[in-house]
Design a protein around this motif. Structure first.
Motif, PDB file in Angstrom:
ATOM      1  N   TYR A  39       0.858  -1.176   0.000  1.00  0.00           N
ATOM      2  CA  TYR A  39       0.000   0.000   0.000  1.00  0.00           C
ATOM      3  C   TYR A  39       0.901   1.235   0.000  1.00  0.00           C
ATOM      4  CZ  TYR A  39      -4.131  -2.739   1.362  1.00  0.00           C
ATOM      5  OH  TYR A  39      -5.191  -3.614   1.399  1.00  0.00           O
ATOM      6  N   GLN A  41       0.741   5.659   0.994  1.00  0.00           N
ATOM      7  CA  GLN A  41      -0.027   6.777   1.550  1.00  0.00           C
ATOM      8  C   GLN A  41       0.776   8.054   1.400  1.00  0.00           C
ATOM      9  OE1 GLN A  41      -1.220   6.331   5.664  1.00  0.00           O
ATOM     10  NE2 GLN A  41      -2.924   7.749   5.380  1.00  0.00           N
ATOM     11  N   LYS A  45      -3.611  12.127   2.116  1.00  0.00           N
ATOM     12  CA  LYS A  45      -4.416  11.196   1.310  1.00  0.00           C
ATOM     13  C   LYS A  45      -4.615   9.888   2.064  1.00  0.00           C
ATOM     14  CE  LYS A  45      -3.192  13.007  -3.229  1.00  0.00           C
ATOM     15  NZ  LYS A  45      -2.755  12.656  -4.613  1.00  0.00           N
ATOM     16  N   GLN A  46      -5.616   9.137   1.632  1.00  0.00           N
ATOM     17  CA  GLN A  46      -5.877   7.839   2.230  1.00  0.00           C
ATOM     18  C   GLN A  46      -4.864   6.810   1.749  1.00  0.00           C
ATOM     19  OE1 GLN A  46     -10.000   6.872   1.351  1.00  0.00           O
ATOM     20  NE2 GLN A  46     -10.636   7.661   3.342  1.00  0.00           N
ATOM     21  N   ARG A  47      -4.654   5.798   2.582  1.00  0.00           N
ATOM     22  CA  ARG A  47      -3.789   4.708   2.179  1.00  0.00           C
ATOM     23  C   ARG A  47      -4.490   3.908   1.083  1.00  0.00           C
ATOM     24  NH1 ARG A  47      -0.622   1.384   6.789  1.00  0.00           N
ATOM     25  NH2 ARG A  47      -0.067   3.577   7.200  1.00  0.00           N
ATOM     26  N   GLU A  48      -3.749   3.564   0.023  1.00  0.00           N
ATOM     27  CA  GLU A  48      -4.348   2.858  -1.104  1.00  0.00           C
ATOM     28  C   GLU A  48      -3.538   1.623  -1.456  1.00  0.00           C
ATOM     29  OE1 GLU A  48      -4.296   4.915  -4.858  1.00  0.00           O
ATOM     30  OE2 GLU A  48      -2.243   5.628  -4.601  1.00  0.00           O
ATOM     31  N   GLY A  62      -3.541  -2.440  -8.265  1.00  0.00           N
ATOM     32  CA  GLY A  62      -4.469  -1.332  -8.162  1.00  0.00           C
ATOM     33  C   GLY A  62      -4.362  -0.449  -9.393  1.00  0.00           C
ATOM     34  N   SER A  64      -3.908   2.850  -9.677  1.00  0.00           N
ATOM     35  CA  SER A  64      -3.087   4.061  -9.685  1.00  0.00           C
ATOM     36  C   SER A  64      -1.706   3.860 -10.304  1.00  0.00           C
ATOM     37  CB  SER A  64      -2.944   4.603  -8.261  1.00  0.00           C
ATOM     38  OG  SER A  64      -2.290   3.659  -7.435  1.00  0.00           O
TER      39      SER A  64
END
Length: 121
Positions: A39, A41, A45-48, A62, A64
């Motif tokens: 992940y 972050q 911003k939110q962790r993605e 993912g 991104s």
């Protein structure tokens, strides 16, 4: 007890590449290491999720960073330690973030402390 440790972050120029590694050590658990993931972050911003890989080495990416990542995995000889690598290419300043490794062992989740990746000229 399960330990998750990342390494490989640092400063890279735009357009450059970087490889991160993460080792999950579940030698203190009776359970196997299941899915492992990366992940990230960025500040504010939110962790993605950027990539994960199952114990059967099936990878998922993912949106991104799709197309710029390769995630791979190996287990140790006793299968209580698993290491994953994340090869990132064509990095840009928007990829600057803390990158965190995640592992599921049994029904529990474990996180590493994170490694900073900074993309800047």
């Amino acid at each position: 007890q399960v330990h998750v440790v990342e390494s490989g972050g640092g400063l890279v120029q735009p357009g450059g590449s970087l490889r991160l590694s993460c080792t999950a050590d579940a030698s203190g658990s009776i359970f196997s290491i299941n899915t492992m993931a990366w992940y990230r972050q960025a500040p504010g911003k939110q962790r993605e999720l950027i990539a994960d890989i199952t114990s059967g080495k099936v990878a998922n990416y993912g949106d991104s960073m799709k197309g710029r990542l390769i995630i791979t995995r190996e287990s140790g000889s006793e299968h209580t330690k698993n290491t994953i690598w994340l090869k990132m290419k064509n990095l840009n300043p928007e990829d600057t973030a803390g990158y965190y490794c995640y592992a599921t062992v049994g029904l529990s989740d474990y996180w590493g402390q994170g490694t900073q990746v900074t993309v800047s000229s």
